[in-house]
Design a protein around this motif. Structure first.
Motif, mmCIF file in Angstrom:
data_model
loop_
_atom_site.group_PDB
_atom_site.id
_atom_site.type_symbol
_atom_site.label_atom_id
_atom_site.label_comp_id
_atom_site.label_asym_id
_atom_site.label_seq_id
_atom_site.Cartn_x
_atom_site.Cartn_y
_atom_site.Cartn_z
ATOM 1 N N THR A 123 44.206 42.521 46.571
ATOM 2 C CA THR A 123 44.776 41.730 45.395
ATOM 3 C C THR A 123 44.494 42.254 44.203
ATOM 4 O O THR A 123 43.223 42.615 43.718
ATOM 5 N N TYR A 124 45.498 42.530 43.297
ATOM 6 C CA TYR A 124 44.978 42.832 41.864
ATOM 7 C C TYR A 124 45.300 41.614 40.971
ATOM 8 O O TYR A 124 46.113 40.797 41.141
ATOM 9 N N HIS A 125 44.377 41.683 39.849
ATOM 10 C CA HIS A 125 44.487 40.582 38.951
ATOM 11 C C HIS A 125 44.525 41.179 37.786
ATOM 12 O O HIS A 125 43.561 42.014 37.021
ATOM 13 N N LEU A 127 45.293 40.675 33.636
ATOM 14 C CA LEU A 127 45.280 39.638 32.555
ATOM 15 C C LEU A 127 45.567 40.143 31.110
ATOM 16 O O LEU A 127 45.014 41.263 30.971
ATOM 17 N N HIS A 141 49.025 36.228 32.910
ATOM 18 C CA HIS A 141 47.997 36.430 33.964
ATOM 19 C C HIS A 141 48.708 36.419 35.356
ATOM 20 O O HIS A 141 49.490 35.509 35.649
ATOM 21 N N ARG A 143 48.513 37.752 39.700
ATOM 22 C CA ARG A 143 47.764 38.192 40.779
ATOM 23 C C ARG A 143 48.833 38.688 41.604
ATOM 24 O O ARG A 143 49.937 38.126 42.187
#
Length: 232
Positions: A123-125, A127, A141, A143
């Motif tokens: 998973t990529y976050h 922001l 933001h 995910r």
């Protein structure tokens, strides 16, 4: 004959997040010189976060500190005299010098933002907090993660229509420019996304973002950017 490329870039950990939108809702937000491109009667709006790396200007060495950045763009699809391309609303990036150069050289609506991109397992976050002077703050933001093996988009499919675009169009005053882009076909994976915060697309009705988006992930793509061409 096309002039030589002026810049090379890599786009990494990129996700296309697309929603269909009524042409009538999008039309006021696209310059009248461009026709809104549609797929089965619908226009589309996209948010695209990614990392840009290995940025190289033709004839110049790679400059440390300048050759990578994070970008977050909001785009739709248009035609100019029948030719399909991309129209950008905003392009947030976390590199002040890169933003200044892109605004000056290309007339693109790049703006500065504070950004981060982290990977945790699959998973990529991503922001982003817009910091550009004179603009309202806009936070984002997301995910996202890939769900499928790599797919090859087939001509005529929605996946192909959304992603295989090889030009961007810009209107500067009364002048119109085309920015040609070359890359191999996208290696895409179906994906999923959660978006806790989206302050980038307030100009469109809320029904658009109440729909489940169409999501495609790409791990890596090499691109070549060519000199902008004045069309009018």
């Amino acid at each position: 004959m096309r002039k030589p490329w002026i810049m090379k870039q890599e786009w990494n950990d990129l996700v296309f997040i697309h929603w269909p939108v009524k042409v009538s809702d999008l039309r006021p937000h696209v310059p009248s010189c461009f026709d809104i491109d549609t797929y089965e009667g619908w226009a589309w709006i996209a948010i695209v976060p990614f990392q840009m790396a290995n940025i190289q200007l033709r004839g110049l060495p790679v400059v440390p500190g300048f050759n990578q950045l994070l970008e977050l763009n909001v785009r739709t699809y248009v035609k100019y005299k029948g030719e399909p391309g991309v129209y950008f609303y905003t392009l947030d990036a976390n590199h002040i010098m890169g933003v200044s150069i892109a605004r000056y050289l290309f007339g693109l609506n790049y703006v500065t933002a504070r950004m981060s991109l982290h990977q945790q397992n699959d998973t990529y976050h991503f922001l982003s907090r817009r910091t550009h002077i004179g603009l309202t703050k806009a936070h984002f933001h997301a995910r996202y993660r890939p769900l499928s093996p790599v797919l090859r988009a087939q001509p005529g499919s929605l996946m192909y229509w959304l992603t295989e675009r090889y030009a961007l169009f810009v209107k500067r005053g009364k002048r119109i420019y085309k920015g040609p882009i070359f890359h191999q076909n996208w290696q895409l994976q179906k994906g999923e996304v959660e978006i806790p915060v989206n302050g980038l697309t307030d100009f469109l009705p809320s029904y658009v973002f109440g729909q489940k988006p169409v999501v495609y992930f790409s791990k890596n793509l090499h691109t070549s950017i060519f000199p902008f061409e004045r069309l009018e």
